[in-house]
Design an enzyme around this catalytic site. Structure first.
Site, PDB file in Angstrom:
ATOM      1  N   GLY A  12      29.515 -51.851  -3.049  1.00  0.00           N
ATOM      2  CA  GLY A  12      28.587 -50.434  -2.239  1.00  0.00           C
ATOM      3  C   GLY A  12      28.528 -50.173  -4.518  1.00  0.00           C
ATOM      4  N   GLU A 162      38.027 -43.686  -8.413  1.00  0.00           N
ATOM      5  CA  GLU A 162      36.740 -44.329  -9.127  1.00  0.00           C
ATOM      6  C   GLU A 162      36.297 -42.697 -10.266  1.00  0.00           C
ATOM      7  OE1 GLU A 162      35.998 -47.057 -11.462  1.00  0.00           O
ATOM      8  OE2 GLU A 162      34.848 -44.819 -12.202  1.00  0.00           O
ATOM      9  N   LEU A 164      33.245 -42.763 -11.769  1.00  0.00           N
ATOM     10  CA  LEU A 164      31.979 -42.188 -12.263  1.00  0.00           C
ATOM     11  C   LEU A 164      31.430 -41.783 -11.403  1.00  0.00           C
ATOM     12  CD1 LEU A 164      29.984 -44.022 -10.363  1.00  0.00           C
ATOM     13  CD2 LEU A 164      31.109 -46.597 -10.767  1.00  0.00           C
ATOM     14  N   LYS A 221      42.156 -37.442  -6.988  1.00  0.00           N
ATOM     15  CA  LYS A 221      40.689 -37.943  -7.046  1.00  0.00           C
ATOM     16  C   LYS A 221      39.927 -36.910  -6.094  1.00  0.00           C
ATOM     17  CE  LYS A 221      37.057 -39.922  -6.854  1.00  0.00           C
ATOM     18  NZ  LYS A 221      35.661 -39.360  -7.249  1.00  0.00           N
ATOM     19  N   VAL A 271      18.871 -26.477  -6.185  1.00  0.00           N
ATOM     20  CA  VAL A 271      19.615 -27.034  -5.112  1.00  0.00           C
ATOM     21  C   VAL A 271      19.959 -26.696  -4.396  1.00  0.00           C
ATOM     22  CG1 VAL A 271      17.358 -27.194  -3.073  1.00  0.00           C
ATOM     23  CG2 VAL A 271      16.819 -27.352  -5.578  1.00  0.00           C
ATOM     24  N   CYS A 277      29.848 -38.195  -2.342  1.00  0.00           N
ATOM     25  CA  CYS A 277      31.146 -37.606  -2.207  1.00  0.00           C
ATOM     26  C   CYS A 277      31.353 -36.328  -2.292  1.00  0.00           C
ATOM     27  CB  CYS A 277      31.565 -38.074  -3.640  1.00  0.00           C
ATOM     28  SG  CYS A 277      31.392 -39.831  -2.851  1.00  0.00           S
ATOM     29  N   PHE A 339      19.645 -37.657  -5.226  1.00  0.00           N
ATOM     30  CA  PHE A 339      19.886 -36.650  -4.718  1.00  0.00           C
ATOM     31  C   PHE A 339      20.465 -36.074  -7.033  1.00  0.00           C
ATOM     32  CE2 PHE A 339      24.550 -37.761  -6.788  1.00  0.00           C
ATOM     33  CZ  PHE A 339      24.836 -39.385  -6.594  1.00  0.00           C
TER      34      PHE A 339
HETATM   35  P1  NAD Z   1      28.890 -47.303  -0.354  1.00  0.00           P
HETATM   36  O1  NAD Z   1      28.792 -47.458   0.834  1.00  0.00           O
HETATM   37  O2  NAD Z   1      28.321 -47.996  -1.490  1.00  0.00           O
HETATM   38  O3  NAD Z   1      29.319 -48.727  -0.979  1.00  0.00           O
HETATM   39  C1  NAD Z   1      30.664 -49.945   0.379  1.00  0.00           C
HETATM   40  C2  NAD Z   1      30.666 -50.975   0.770  1.00  0.00           C
HETATM   41  O4  NAD Z   1      31.761 -51.626   1.617  1.00  0.00           O
HETATM   42  C3  NAD Z   1      29.594 -51.302   1.841  1.00  0.00           C
HETATM   43  O5  NAD Z   1      28.575 -52.658   1.650  1.00  0.00           O
HETATM   44  C4  NAD Z   1      29.607 -51.956   3.321  1.00  0.00           C
HETATM   45  O6  NAD Z   1      29.523 -52.805   3.770  1.00  0.00           O
HETATM   46  C5  NAD Z   1      31.372 -52.406   2.792  1.00  0.00           C
HETATM   47  N1  NAD Z   1      32.117 -52.569   3.323  1.00  0.00           N
HETATM   48  C6  NAD Z   1      33.502 -51.453   4.447  1.00  0.00           C
HETATM   49  N2  NAD Z   1      33.443 -52.368   5.238  1.00  0.00           N
HETATM   50  C7  NAD Z   1      34.076 -53.285   4.812  1.00  0.00           C
HETATM   51  C8  NAD Z   1      34.972 -54.349   5.229  1.00  0.00           C
HETATM   52  N3  NAD Z   1      35.930 -54.107   6.353  1.00  0.00           N
HETATM   53  N4  NAD Z   1      34.751 -55.699   4.805  1.00  0.00           N
HETATM   54  C9  NAD Z   1      33.902 -56.332   3.926  1.00  0.00           C
HETATM   55  N5  NAD Z   1      33.072 -55.478   3.604  1.00  0.00           N
HETATM   56  C10 NAD Z   1      32.684 -53.539   3.730  1.00  0.00           C
HETATM   57  O7  NAD Z   1      30.473 -47.306  -0.856  1.00  0.00           O
HETATM   58  P2  NAD Z   1      30.548 -46.438  -2.700  1.00  0.00           P
HETATM   59  O8  NAD Z   1      29.662 -45.784  -2.955  1.00  0.00           O
HETATM   60  O9  NAD Z   1      30.328 -47.674  -3.309  1.00  0.00           O
HETATM   61  O10 NAD Z   1      31.599 -46.084  -1.874  1.00  0.00           O
HETATM   62  C11 NAD Z   1      32.926 -46.444  -1.888  1.00  0.00           C
HETATM   63  C12 NAD Z   1      34.700 -46.078  -2.283  1.00  0.00           C
HETATM   64  O11 NAD Z   1      34.434 -45.294  -2.909  1.00  0.00           O
HETATM   65  C13 NAD Z   1      33.872 -44.293  -1.620  1.00  0.00           C
HETATM   66  O12 NAD Z   1      35.875 -44.336  -0.405  1.00  0.00           O
HETATM   67  C14 NAD Z   1      33.652 -43.350  -2.191  1.00  0.00           C
HETATM   68  O13 NAD Z   1      34.277 -41.638  -1.620  1.00  0.00           O
HETATM   69  C15 NAD Z   1      34.370 -43.945  -3.427  1.00  0.00           C
HETATM   70  N6  NAD Z   1      33.681 -43.039  -4.762  1.00  0.00           N
HETATM   71  C16 NAD Z   1      31.937 -43.237  -5.082  1.00  0.00           C
HETATM   72  C17 NAD Z   1      31.296 -43.156  -6.163  1.00  0.00           C
HETATM   73  C18 NAD Z   1      30.046 -43.049  -6.574  1.00  0.00           C
HETATM   74  O14 NAD Z   1      29.405 -42.901  -6.518  1.00  0.00           O
HETATM   75  N7  NAD Z   1      29.003 -43.737  -5.021  1.00  0.00           N
HETATM   76  C19 NAD Z   1      32.114 -42.329  -7.087  1.00  0.00           C
HETATM   77  C20 NAD Z   1      33.900 -42.090  -6.978  1.00  0.00           C
HETATM   78  C21 NAD Z   1      34.650 -42.656  -5.668  1.00  0.00           C
HETATM   79  C1  UGA Z   2      29.926 -37.212  -8.921  1.00  0.00           C
HETATM   80  C2  UGA Z   2      31.732 -36.867  -9.977  1.00  0.00           C
HETATM   81  O1  UGA Z   2      30.899 -35.737 -10.987  1.00  0.00           O
HETATM   82  C3  UGA Z   2      32.477 -38.588 -10.372  1.00  0.00           C
HETATM   83  O2  UGA Z   2      33.245 -37.988 -11.297  1.00  0.00           O
HETATM   84  C4  UGA Z   2      32.404 -38.492  -8.949  1.00  0.00           C
HETATM   85  O3  UGA Z   2      33.363 -40.128  -9.194  1.00  0.00           O
HETATM   86  C5  UGA Z   2      31.307 -38.828  -7.561  1.00  0.00           C
HETATM   87  O4  UGA Z   2      31.577 -37.378  -8.047  1.00  0.00           O
HETATM   88  C6  UGA Z   2      32.480 -39.406  -6.886  1.00  0.00           C
HETATM   89  O5  UGA Z   2      33.732 -39.301  -6.486  1.00  0.00           O
HETATM   90  O6  UGA Z   2      31.601 -39.824  -6.001  1.00  0.00           O
HETATM   91  P1  UGA Z   2      27.508 -38.073  -8.703  1.00  0.00           P
HETATM   92  O7  UGA Z   2      27.736 -37.246  -7.371  1.00  0.00           O
HETATM   93  O8  UGA Z   2      27.895 -39.466  -8.867  1.00  0.00           O
HETATM   94  O9  UGA Z   2      29.538 -37.824  -9.284  1.00  0.00           O
HETATM   95  O10 UGA Z   2      26.894 -37.238  -9.650  1.00  0.00           O
HETATM   96  P2  UGA Z   2      26.948 -35.287 -10.201  1.00  0.00           P
HETATM   97  O11 UGA Z   2      26.663 -36.303 -11.772  1.00  0.00           O
HETATM   98  O12 UGA Z   2      28.618 -34.730  -9.887  1.00  0.00           O
HETATM   99  O13 UGA Z   2      25.649 -34.976  -9.627  1.00  0.00           O
HETATM  100  C7  UGA Z   2      26.250 -34.446  -7.826  1.00  0.00           C
HETATM  101  C8  UGA Z   2      25.426 -33.381  -7.360  1.00  0.00           C
HETATM  102  O14 UGA Z   2      25.701 -32.063  -8.618  1.00  0.00           O
HETATM  103  C9  UGA Z   2      23.889 -33.553  -7.686  1.00  0.00           C
HETATM  104  O15 UGA Z   2      22.974 -33.492  -7.083  1.00  0.00           O
HETATM  105  C10 UGA Z   2      23.857 -33.100  -9.106  1.00  0.00           C
HETATM  106  O16 UGA Z   2      22.285 -32.364  -9.624  1.00  0.00           O
HETATM  107  C11 UGA Z   2      24.616 -32.141  -8.837  1.00  0.00           C
HETATM  108  N1  UGA Z   2      24.660 -31.467 -10.243  1.00  0.00           N
HETATM  109  C12 UGA Z   2      25.358 -31.385 -11.395  1.00  0.00           C
HETATM  110  C13 UGA Z   2      23.939 -30.068 -10.163  1.00  0.00           C
HETATM  111  O17 UGA Z   2      23.899 -29.062  -9.483  1.00  0.00           O
HETATM  112  N2  UGA Z   2      24.648 -29.191 -10.853  1.00  0.00           N
HETATM  113  C14 UGA Z   2      25.338 -29.486 -12.137  1.00  0.00           C
HETATM  114  O18 UGA Z   2      25.250 -29.098 -13.613  1.00  0.00           O
HETATM  115  C15 UGA Z   2      26.289 -30.123 -12.027  1.00  0.00           C
END
Ligand code: NAD
Ligand code: UGA
Length: 461
Positions: A12, A162, A164, A221, A271, A277, A339
């Site tokens: 993902g 992570e 990012l 985290k 907004v 997350c 978003f």
């Molecule tokens: P995502 O939904 O984009 O990807 C997850 C993937 O895992 C899906 O493609 C799904 O099909 C696959 N999956 C689930 N169960 C499986 C299994 N048993 N075997 C094989 N594949 C399987 O999710 P994401 O945004 O990449 O987030 C993953 C994790 O990382 C979450 O816990 C999230 O909180 C965390 N996280 C996300 C972000 C972000 O910016 N999206 C940033 C930091 C941390």
């Molecule tokens: C956020 C964190 O910034 C990452 O460090 C973390 O890894 C990630 O969640 C996660 O765990 O998924 P992300 O959600 O991808 O990252 O993007 P952000 O830049 O944090 O923005 C999140 C939301 O807040 C967006 O809708 C953005 O528009 C909003 N935002 C951000 C504001 O409304 N004001 C700000 O000043 C900053």
């Protein structure tokens, strides 16, 4: 242990970009990204790099360089689990929708399924890395599952959350503020930590790699996300106060942020924050605190979400009232569905909530987003409201085709493309009176003329 083969379960938004960078920076390690979603894997393998399932600036270049060299995408989960010395679990951990903790706790069913699968398939020792965001002490649960299903193998568990952010993922991965690795304080645990430190050290300075115990890493985290979201809710709560007092939230935000102890990041009013997350991680934090009897702690963090919902509803009302009070045609052009800019991810986007509120008031919407597809918009609306009125929704590939018929535009995502539109021409063509909601205020044609069209586009130019 020298790692030769890595498997990442979950292709993902985190698994794909993170493994692409690990593979790019470690050409001698084979990185296999596996997922049960065959369409997603096909998209990752697509010849046309525009079809990758994740849109992130800079991602396709890295994929192009490493794919089929030492980066591979596959649906053969078992094969690559068995082949790997190190397995990242990077699957989704959404909020539970049923059972104990419903609406708050993280649903760990995907993480647990991975642990079971790993235990079932493994024939050699492995290091398991929790990449997904999980509640504190989840690694204990993973270990239990592994040991109870496979007694012959030594499994070391690490937590490597992570940080990012989408839209800037490649830069965040390339120059992270820190890489966090939690592990057991045993000889074997330390060896496992060292193996992962070595992988990151191929591009991250050692001083930026922080090692801790497992629980600290897991909890850091969740709380880092809570802190970031809390800043946004703080500034958003003040935006309402500014509107009542004549203060300007952007000026206030700047003045606050120039204090070096506070800093200027994450003080941009909006907004409401979206993304997959912030909401789920805070709900999870609230659940953990409440489960431990820490009601005041739970209430404190829950308030961050209460303000976020309030902000989305408050802005929806502004648009609805503007239409009603001025007797305008009940139709809005929504610019932006993702978003935030530079991602095709729409999860929890404020646009979905605002659109739903408009639809509930019989206001029809046209939607334009440079990276989001019609099917996704339909999915998001259905997900929030299965009975939503489809006839009121129209997805457009070109935003201003019917502009002369529209009184109201709402900019929901700060895409650069929107900032760079020729707003003067757009405004001139709009049906009068023309209003534009810039994610902060509703301005009319005359007000914008006074401020200047350059200022326009979420006021962020
Ligand atoms: P995502 O939904 O984009 O990807 C997850 C993937 O895992 C899906 O493609 C799904 O099909 C696959 N999956 C689930 N169960 C499986 C299994 N048993 N075997 C094989 N594949 C399987 O999710 P994401 O945004 O990449 O987030 C993953 C994790 O990382 C979450 O816990 C999230 O909180 C965390 N996280 C996300 C972000 C972000 O910016 N999206 C940033 C930091 C941390
Ligand atoms: C956020 C964190 O910034 C990452 O460090 C973390 O890894 C990630 O969640 C996660 O765990 O998924 P992300 O959600 O991808 O990252 O993007 P952000 O830049 O944090 O923005 C999140 C939301 O807040 C967006 O809708 C953005 O528009 C909003 N935002 C951000 C504001 O409304 N004001 C700000 O000043 C900053």
């Amino acid at each position: 242990m020298k790692i030769k083969n890595i498997c990442c379960i979950g292709a993902g938004y985190v698994g794909g970009p993170t493994m692409s960078i690990i593979a790019q920076k470690n050409p001698k390690i084979n990185v296999y990204v596996v997922d049960m979603n065959a369409n997603k894997i096909a998209a990752w393998n697509s010849k046309n790099l525009k079809n990758l399932p994740v849109f992130e600036p800079g991602l396709s270049k890295v994929v192009k360089q490493a794919r089929n060299r030492n980066l591979f995408f596959s649906t053969d989960v078992d094969k690559y689990i068995e082949k790997a010395d190190m397995i990242f679990i990077s699957v989704n951990t959404p909020t539970k929708i049923s059972g104990k903790g419903k609406g708050y706790a993280a649903d760990l069913k995907y993480v647990e399924a991975c642990a079971k699968q790993i235990a079932k398939v493994s024939r050699s020792n492995k290091i398991i890395v929790e990449k997904s965001t999980v509640p504190v002490r989840t690694s204990e649960k993973i270990k239990e599952i592994l040991i109870s299903n496979n007694t012959h193998i030594d499994f070391q568990i690490l937590s490597n959350p992570e940080f990012l952010a989408e839209g800037t993922a490649m830069r965040d991965l390339e120059i992270p503020d820190r890489v966090l690795i939690g592990g057991d304080n045993t000889i074997e645990g330390k060896k496992a930590i060292d193996s992962l430190v070595e992988i990151y050290s191929s591009w991250v300075p050692k001083k930026n790699i922080l090692t801790t115990n497992l629980w600290s890493s897991e909890l850091s985290k969740l709380t880092a996300n809570a802190f970031l979201a809390q800043r946004i809710s703080s500034i958003n709560s003040l935006s309402e106060l500014c509107e009542e007092t004549g203060a300007d939230i952007e000026e206030v935000s700047k003045a606050i942020g120039m204090d070096s102890r506070i800093g200027s990041n994450f003080l941009k009013t909006s907004v409401g924050f979206g993304g997959s997350c912030f909401q789920k991680d805070i709900l999870n934090l609230v659940y953990i605190a409440r489960s431990l009897g820490l009601e005041k702690v739970a209430e404190y963090w829950e308030q961050v979400l209460i303000i976020n919902n309030h902000q989305r509803n408050r802005f929806s009302k502004k648009i609805i009232n503007c239409i009603k009070e001025n007797n305008l045609k009940p139709q809005v052009l929504i610019l932006g569905w993702a978003f935030k800019k530079n991602t095709n991810d729409t999860r929890e986007s404020a646009a979905i909530y605002v659109a739903n509120n408009l639809l509930n008031n019989n206001i029809s919407i046209q939607i334009y987003d440079p990276k989001v597809k019609k099917e996704q918009v339909n999915f998001d609306l259905l997900n929030l409201n299965p009975g939503y009125e489809k006839s009121l929704v129209n997805f457009v590939d070109e935003p201003f085709l019917k502009i002369s018929d529209l009184n109201v535009i709402a900019i929901m995502t700060e895409w650069d493309e929107f900032i760079n539109f020729d707003w003067e021409t757009v405004f001139n063509k709009m049906k009068k009176p023309a209003y534009i909601f810039d994610g902060r205020n509703i301005l009319n044609f005359e007000e914008i003329k006074k401020i200047g069209f350059n200022y326009f586009g979420l006021g962020r130019k």
